[in-house]
Structures are given as structure tokens and as C-alpha cells.
Design an enzyme around this catalytic site. Sequence first.
Site, short mmCIF file in Angstrom:
data_model
loop_
_atom_site.label_atom_id
_atom_site.label_comp_id
_atom_site.label_asym_id
_atom_site.label_seq_id
_atom_site.Cartn_x
_atom_site.Cartn_y
_atom_site.Cartn_z
N HIS A 122 13.84 88.48 47.61
CA HIS A 122 15.12 88.59 46.90
C HIS A 122 16.04 89.40 47.81
CE1 HIS A 122 17.93 90.21 43.88
NE2 HIS A 122 17.54 89.24 43.07
N ASP A 199 7.96 95.03 46.04
CA ASP A 199 9.00 94.74 45.06
C ASP A 199 8.31 94.04 43.88
OD1 ASP A 199 10.89 93.51 43.49
OD2 ASP A 199 11.94 92.52 45.12
N GLN A 202 9.34 90.96 39.54
CA GLN A 202 8.89 89.77 38.81
C GLN A 202 7.40 89.82 38.48
OE1 GLN A 202 10.88 87.63 37.54
NE2 GLN A 202 12.75 88.00 38.70
N LYS A 225 13.89 93.45 33.09
CA LYS A 225 13.09 92.22 33.25
C LYS A 225 11.77 92.33 32.50
CE LYS A 225 14.99 91.15 37.79
NZ LYS A 225 15.90 90.03 37.60
N CYS A 363 19.64 84.58 44.37
CA CYS A 363 19.65 85.78 45.24
C CYS A 363 18.54 85.71 46.27
CB CYS A 363 19.52 87.07 44.43
SG CYS A 363 20.93 87.40 43.42
N1 PMP Z 1 13.52 91.67 43.35
C1 PMP Z 1 13.23 90.56 42.67
C2 PMP Z 1 12.01 89.77 43.06
C3 PMP Z 1 14.04 90.15 41.62
O1 PMP Z 1 13.75 89.04 40.94
C4 PMP Z 1 15.17 90.92 41.27
C5 PMP Z 1 16.12 90.51 40.16
N2 PMP Z 1 16.37 89.15 40.10
C6 PMP Z 1 15.42 92.09 42.00
C7 PMP Z 1 14.58 92.43 43.02
C8 PMP Z 1 16.59 92.96 41.69
O2 PMP Z 1 16.45 93.52 40.43
P1 PMP Z 1 17.65 94.34 39.77
O3 PMP Z 1 18.85 93.46 39.88
O4 PMP Z 1 17.21 94.57 38.37
O5 PMP Z 1 17.80 95.60 40.54
#
Ligand code: PMP
Length: 405
Positions: A122, A199, A202, A225, A363
Site C-alpha cells: 500500500h 504493515d 489488513q 479497519k 492506493c
Molecule cells: N496498509 C494497508 C495494507 C492498507 O490497506 C491501508 C488502508 N487501506 C493502509 C496501510 C493505511 O491505513 P490508514 O489509511 O488507516 O492509515
Amino acid sequence: MLDVKKIRNDFPALHQEVHGRDLVYFDNAATSMKPAEVIDTLREVYSKRNSNVHRGIHYLSMRMTEEYEAARRRVMRFINASSEREIIFTGGTTASINTIAYSFGEEFIKSGDEIIVSAMEHHSNLVPWQLIARRKGAKLRVIPMNDRGELLIQSLDELISDKTRIIAVNHVSNALGTINPVKEIITKAHDRDIPVLVDGAQAIPHGNVDVQELDCDFYAFSGHKVYGPNGIGVLYGKEEWLEKLPPWQGGGDMVKRVSYEETSYADLPLKFEAGTANYPGAIALATALDYISSLGIANIAAYEKELLDYANHRLGEIGGLKIYGEAENKISIISFQLEGIHESDAGMVLDKMGIALRTGTHCAEPVMTAFGIKGILRASMVFYNNMEEIDRLADALKKLKQMFG
Ligand code: PMP
């Protein structure tokens, strides 16, 4: 094992009509709906117990401080950290990763060094590393993936070198649903004394995460999430690492003594929590984690696997539908394209049918580039979704194909 009908009643936002149709919410990877318990916790904190933490000696402030610190311990237990000093509350995954990219980068990355990320990050676990790499004159190296969306981790043997300072990798890909073999990556990295940031944005909602078992050095996730509120997240860090790192942001709460000449920093975890804490968010996040623990993470994972299998089966019947991300080991995310139909057009028509799913690059633009596409449709399903909703999606996709000829 899960009483999904009953569970759905815990989530008020699921019960609404969109464009005159019962909502089918398949955008859970972007953000999840919240159980009433989480919403009630926020309401109660603000309406009955509100007071700033770590500051006052009055009753409300002391009680809220205790609650906030208890929330930290609840998070610690959820991911099996060994100490509450290792749990830092942040604004979310992005904030957690930026904290480490900056702080670790300032202290340990210098010109000519290398940072390893994967081909399915991401942007939140890519751009912060690019920023520090640019500042320090370091380079990014990328673990490649195959066309099923699985990382080729044997390539780490060549990627890791004496110049490697850190590896940052996602536990589960938001674009493809792949569950990455982070434990193996960590073992390979530790063989060469290289720390690993995971990270977990998910991963946390879909399976058991035990940071001691993984032996990761840093782990990041977001509250929103995982059925908790927005604006709160967690950064787990091994105490030995967090002690060595400088604070990222300065401000109240992260200091011990301050003078014009010299400032000393607070002990962990407050060293990394500058400014007024999001204590209502932290407490409601702990409520969310308790909620999913009460359902049983193993039960959630088993049921979501059934959803994935059924969705694969129903979407597999549709001609011209191509699935991206066919890893052996994946969560309940299906990313796909319909031949000859732009994903935005498809997304808009599905929305008119009451079905919310995500369209675009998710993203994760380099992932799209790797597959030679501009974007995809993504249905991300969780334990409050059911088979009838998958039927509605499959039927809608068939209709959509007819509409677009
Ligand atoms: N890493 C991953 C794998 C994600 O799916 C996301 C959110 N889509 C993020 C980071 C970023 O999360 P946040 O916008 O809640 O900071």
C-alpha cells in the site's frame, strides 16, 4: 459457528437502503462498519467520563488515564506483546509507519544504504520509505511477486546485503488479499540482523496476530479497519528497538523535563505519543478488539474462508471476469475486472443496485502497473456479510454485462 444473522444486528450501519435497495457493503478493506458497543463506548466516554489523560490530578482525569492505560493493556493482550511499553497509540497505520520510517531512518539509515519493501505495498508502506530514502540518499529494493500475486521470497537471499537496514512488508495485501509469509521473511532478515516492520492493516481483522510468535520488530494497524473508530491506530515495537529510536514528534506528554537548554524524553510508550492522546478512540478500539475476540478470531477466519470460496465459485461463473490475486493463501478479498467495462462504470452501476465496493488503484498503484492495468474492482467481505449478498453481487454483475452488451 457464527450466528451471522444475530451479528448483523450489532452493526447499525448495515441496515440501510442505498438507492432504494438494501445495502450490500463489500468495501470492508477500506473501512469496516462499527458494532453498537463501539459507538456506545465513544458516546459514553464523551458524555459521562471525558477528561484529558496524563495531566490532571482531579478525579475524572485520573480515571480516564486509568482507562486509557487499560486500553493499552487490552491491545497488548490482543496481539500478545510482552509489555505495554511496546504499544504506542497513533492516528492509524499510516502514522505508525511514518513514525518508524522517520525515527529509524534518522538514526540508522545513511547514504548508500538499502530498504527492502515488497511489490504489493500500500502507498502507506512505500512512500514513507521513499521519503527517508530520498533524504538520506538510500535506495529501495523490491521483493518481486508472481502473476498469482504471491511474493517470491527466495529472492530475499539476493536482495538482502550488507547495505540492507530494514525490511518493510505488508502482512496481507489490500489490493490482492494475499497473506504474505511474514514469519519466513522475518526469519531470513533476522539471520542477517535486519529488523522488519510489518504493515498489519489488513491482517488484524482477519486472523490471529501474535507479535512474539512472528518475532517482528514493528507492527502497524488501524482501528477503523478492525471495527473500531477512525483516527486511532497502533504501533507495536520491540522495547529494545523503541528504546534506541529518537522520538518522531515533539510536544506535550512525550517529555520528562524541559528547559531551553535541554529536554529529556518520557519513558516508553509516551516518548512516541506527543500531544493530547485520542483516549476515546483508544478505549473504543479496545472495545472493538474485545468484540471480535468474543466471536473468536478462528471462527471469523473460518467463516470468511467460506465467503471467499463461495464468492470465487459465483464470480467464476461469469464469463469475461478476470480475478487478480489468486494466491494459495488469501483473505476474503476478490479483486477483478470485467472485460470491456471500465471499473468506474461498473462500480457506479453496482452502486445504483445498492452494492458498495471499491474501484481504482486501491492506493497500490505499483501493483496495478505490475499487472498492466489501471485499476480493479474489489469486493472485500467480512464476518457480517453473507452468501445472499454474494448472490446479489453475482446477479448484478451478470446484469451489468448484459447492459454493456
Ligand atoms: N496498509 C494497508 C495494507 C492498507 O490497506 C491501508 C488502508 N487501506 C493502509 C496501510 C493505511 O491505513 P490508514 O489509511 O488507516 O492509515
